[in-house]
Motif scaffolding. Structure first.
Motif, PDB file in Angstrom:
ATOM      1  N   CYS A 423     -23.108 -30.401   7.430  1.00 29.66           N
ATOM      2  CA  CYS A 423     -24.548 -30.340   7.710  1.00 29.66           C
ATOM      3  C   CYS A 423     -24.824 -29.957   9.157  1.00 29.66           C
ATOM      4  CB  CYS A 423     -25.214 -31.676   7.385  1.00 29.66           C
ATOM      5  SG  CYS A 423     -25.261 -32.004   5.624  1.00 29.66           S
ATOM      6  N   ARG A 426     -24.578 -26.459   9.765  1.00 28.31           N
ATOM      7  CA  ARG A 426     -25.692 -25.717   9.173  1.00 28.31           C
ATOM      8  C   ARG A 426     -27.023 -26.079   9.835  1.00 28.31           C
ATOM      9  NH1 ARG A 426     -24.090 -22.969   4.499  1.00 28.31           N
ATOM     10  NH2 ARG A 426     -21.842 -22.931   4.533  1.00 28.31           N
ATOM     11  N   GLY A 428     -28.287 -28.892  10.532  1.00 27.03           N
ATOM     12  CA  GLY A 428     -28.960 -30.034   9.922  1.00 27.03           C
ATOM     13  C   GLY A 428     -29.131 -31.159  10.930  1.00 27.03           C
ATOM     14  N   TYR A 445     -30.975 -35.597   5.377  1.00 24.42           N
ATOM     15  CA  TYR A 445     -30.949 -34.587   6.425  1.00 24.42           C
ATOM     16  C   TYR A 445     -32.178 -33.703   6.341  1.00 24.42           C
ATOM     17  CZ  TYR A 445     -26.178 -34.939   8.263  1.00 24.42           C
ATOM     18  OH  TYR A 445     -25.047 -35.332   8.916  1.00 24.42           O
ATOM     19  N   LEU A 447     -32.825 -29.781   6.983  1.00 27.82           N
ATOM     20  CA  LEU A 447     -31.983 -28.591   7.110  1.00 27.82           C
ATOM     21  C   LEU A 447     -32.857 -27.351   6.942  1.00 27.82           C
ATOM     22  CD1 LEU A 447     -29.385 -29.874   4.570  1.00 27.82           C
ATOM     23  CD2 LEU A 447     -28.602 -28.882   6.715  1.00 27.82           C
ATOM     24  N   ILE A 452     -28.903 -23.556   3.343  1.00 31.32           N
ATOM     25  CA  ILE A 452     -28.330 -24.076   2.102  1.00 31.32           C
ATOM     26  C   ILE A 452     -28.377 -23.066   0.966  1.00 31.32           C
ATOM     27  CG2 ILE A 452     -28.632 -26.506   2.645  1.00 31.32           C
ATOM     28  CD1 ILE A 452     -30.977 -26.603   0.854  1.00 31.32           C
ATOM     29  N   TYR A 472     -32.990 -31.401  -2.848  1.00 34.96           N
ATOM     30  CA  TYR A 472     -33.800 -31.122  -1.662  1.00 34.96           C
ATOM     31  C   TYR A 472     -35.215 -30.764  -2.052  1.00 34.96           C
ATOM     32  CZ  TYR A 472     -32.914 -26.184  -2.770  1.00 34.96           C
ATOM     33  OH  TYR A 472     -32.822 -24.968  -3.385  1.00 34.96           O
TER      34      TYR A 472
END
Ligand code: GTP
Length: 597
Positions: A423, A426, A428, A445, A447, A452, A472
């Motif tokens: 994460c 990325r 996050g 998280y 993000l 993703i 998400y």
């Protein structure tokens, strides 16, 4: 029916844990399907028939059941929509129930995806009935998994029912448990009608069939109805219940579940989550939960054979009849020809759609790398919405905003480290972390969605041996330092390879792409530079050296037919090439370079 005698429930289960088999036993036990008509996966078979246009898909079966108290109840088994990974749609069908059977294979234990749906059910305040299936299997470990389930939902291990959907053991007890544990629906019988749409499907013969759960009032046959999100009104042609064939009824009252047919031809006019009311004595407030499906991920879909373009257009139109969330518009790419820019709810939606196009319509497709929607604000104050990297504006950019998501990750606690690493890589930001049990952890998280949509799921699965699950939801926009990277062949940008990436990752994207393409593009009669650039600044470069390719040089002597064959072969090969400027790029190169692996 008196609402006190109605029980609406669904089954939450992982693939192969026995949901269809359990439904079969329930149909049989309640006498809805006679023993001699019984065939395996009765409801699934109807599904196949529906695809051939014969019967209506059974999204909700009505099961009359005489319980231990000698009362006859109506049990409505509501199916969660086919595309179970769309948590919004799953949560709508859960909202149509008061209870959920949590069905777990006694030889496997609970799986991550099941857990995510269990949490959705808990959020919807459903009564949960934990059930272990397949106790007839020699490998079953009912005691072990009963303890695990009890721990997760907070009950005693002996409250976990043990059944075999195959042999029927324990199924009657389960039906009695549903009557006893799932609360009856509550609603106001005299109020204006309000019914929630939990699914709607397009049927070739009957138009759109809308599945509803009535909350208040009554929906009758001879009534015009209105969709509350749009105010659009429709004539009601038929109201019915499924038991297990579609059966007309006069109307549906409080707590009842059934279908409506209105002659609507487009599922977008009858959307999951919307509230149906009467057109004349309409309710004033919608039921909670309607959300306009908003495409979050875009990708260009191109037929490999240019002549398939009309087939692709027809196929997309057909799929849209059953998929309110799918959007598309024509697009041309210098490199890939004519195709469509398509919008999806998420990556899985994209994958499913692509697979259906290829399988059901016999199409070979190239899809461009998926991207999200960006808002670009220029220094002069003008604003651009960018759904395609090639539309990224030139000139002086002030800020670029990208969509963010709130992600919830569930995993065994051993994997906290690898997940954090993933994460953080990325972009996050960890918002919180809770232990659900000793060895299961939930991490939250924020993000960037763009981080993703690419290969996040694959990475997550491989780093956690498949145990982690991710859910998400959108959570607004945020400014970020984003740039467009172009890939140039002999100085010409190839639109299909342009990407919008974070500045920190621009260099590695450029290096990776140019390397990949050097491998994929065959040598030509002249040197071909491959460059990656941000605007006019080159950030990576590879070269394909020139060769002189003379296929005839291999044929010494004068075998003329062999020469002709070779020339024809070369021509064939050319057909599968796309010209990018002066450079011949094989179709394969696009497919391979754009594939997400
Ligand atoms: P999908 O339709 O793929 O989501 O699966 P499902 O959850 O509906 O599972 P399904 O009912 O198709 O069952 C999966 C497999 O498990 C089938 O081969 C069933 O025959 C088998 N099965 C289901 N219940 C039992 C059971 O109680 N005992 C045994 N031994 N096998 C079972």
């Amino acid at each position: 029916t008196d609402p006190a005698l109605i029980r609406n429930f669904c089954i939450i289960a992982h693939i192969d844990h026995g949901k269809s088999t359990l439904a079969d036993r329930m149909l049989q036990l309640t006498g809805v399907v006679e023993d001699r008509q019984m065939r395996a996966q009765y409801l699934d078979r109807m599904d196949i028939e529906r695809e051939r246009g014969i019967t209506i898909k059974s999204q909700a079966v009505r099961l009359p059941f005489t319980a231990l108290d000698d009362e006859t109840y109506v049990l409505n088994l509501i199916d969660t929509p086919g595309h179970v990974d769309f948590s919004y749609e799953v949560s709508r069908s859960l909202a149509a129930c008061e209870g959920a059977i949590l069905l777990v294979d006694a030889a496997q234990g609970i799986e991550a995806q099941t857990l995510a749906n269990l949490y959705l059910a808990l959020e919807n305040d459903l009564a949960i009935i934990p059930v272990l299936n397949k106790i007839d299997l020699p490998a079953a470990q009912p005691e072990k998994y009963a303890a695990e389930l009890a721990n997760i939902i907070g009950c005693e291990p002996d409250e976990v029912l043990k059944v075999s959907a195959k042999t029927g053991v324990g199924v009657e007890e389960l039906l009695n448990e549903i009557v006893g544990k799932v609360p009856p629906p509550v609603g106001e019988a005299d109020a204006p009608a309000r019914a929630m749409i939990f699914d709607s499907v397009y049927d070739t013969y009957r138009g759109v069939v809308t599945y509803v759960r009535v909350v208040d009032g009554r929906l009758g046959t001879r009534e015009r109805i209105a969709m509350m999100s749009t105010g659009a009104t429709h004539e009601m042609l038929e109201v019915g219940v499924i038991s297990p064939e579609p059966t007309k009824v006069e109307g549906l009252g409080v707590g009842e579940v059934g279908y409506l047919i209105t002659g609507v031809k487009d599922v977008r006019q009858s959307r999951v989550g919307d509230t149906v009311t009467s057109a004349t004595k309409g309710a004033s407030e919608m039921l909670a939960g309607y959300r306009d499906p908003k495409p979050m991920v875009f990708s260009g879909l191109y037929p490999i054979e240019g002549t398939d373009y009309p087939v692709l257009r027809d196929a997309l139109e057909k799929l849209q009849l059953n998929d309110a969330a799918l959007v598309f518009e024509p697009e041309t790419s210098a490199a890939l020809g004519f195709g469509f820019r398509c919008g999806f709810l998420g990556l899985l939606h994209l994958e499913i759609t692509r697979a259906r196009l290829e399988r059901e319509f016999n199409l070979d497709l190239i899809s461009t790398a998926p991207n999200v929607v960006y808002q670009v604000i220029m220094e002069d104050g003008t604003e651009h919405t960018v759904t395609n990297p090639s539309e990224f504006p030139e000139g002086k950019i002030d800020t670029v905003h990208e969509p963010m998501v709130k992600g919830t990750l569930l995993a065994p606690s051993d994997f906290v480290g690898p997940i954090m690493e993933l994460c953080q890589g990325r972009r996050g930001v960890l918002q919180g972390m809770d232990y659900l049990s000793e060895d299961r952890v939930e991490m939250r998280y924020t993000l960037p969605l763009a981080e993703i949509v690419f290969d996040f799921f694959d990475q997550l699965k491989s780093r956690t041996k498949g145990y982690a699950s991710l859910d998400y939801e959108p959570s607004g926009d945020q400014a970020a330092d984003l740039v467009k990277v172009d890939i140039l062949l002999q100085g010409e940008a190839v639109d299909a390879f342009s990407a919008i990436v974070h500045r920190d990752k621009a260099y590695s994207y450029g290096v990776e792409m140019t390397k990949k393409l050097r491998e994929l593009i065959p040598r030509q009669h002249y040197e071909v530079p491959i460059q990656a650039a941000i605007g006019s600044r080159v950030i990576a470069r590879e070269n394909i050296r020139a060769i002189r390719k003379d296929v005839l040089s291999k044929c010494y002597g004068g075998d003329i037919s062999r020469k002709r064959k070779l020339l024809e072969k070369q021509k064939e090969g050319k057909k599968r090439m796309k010209m990018v400027g002066r450079v011949e790029v094989p179709q394969e190169a696009f497919i391979t370079a754009l594939s997400t692996e």
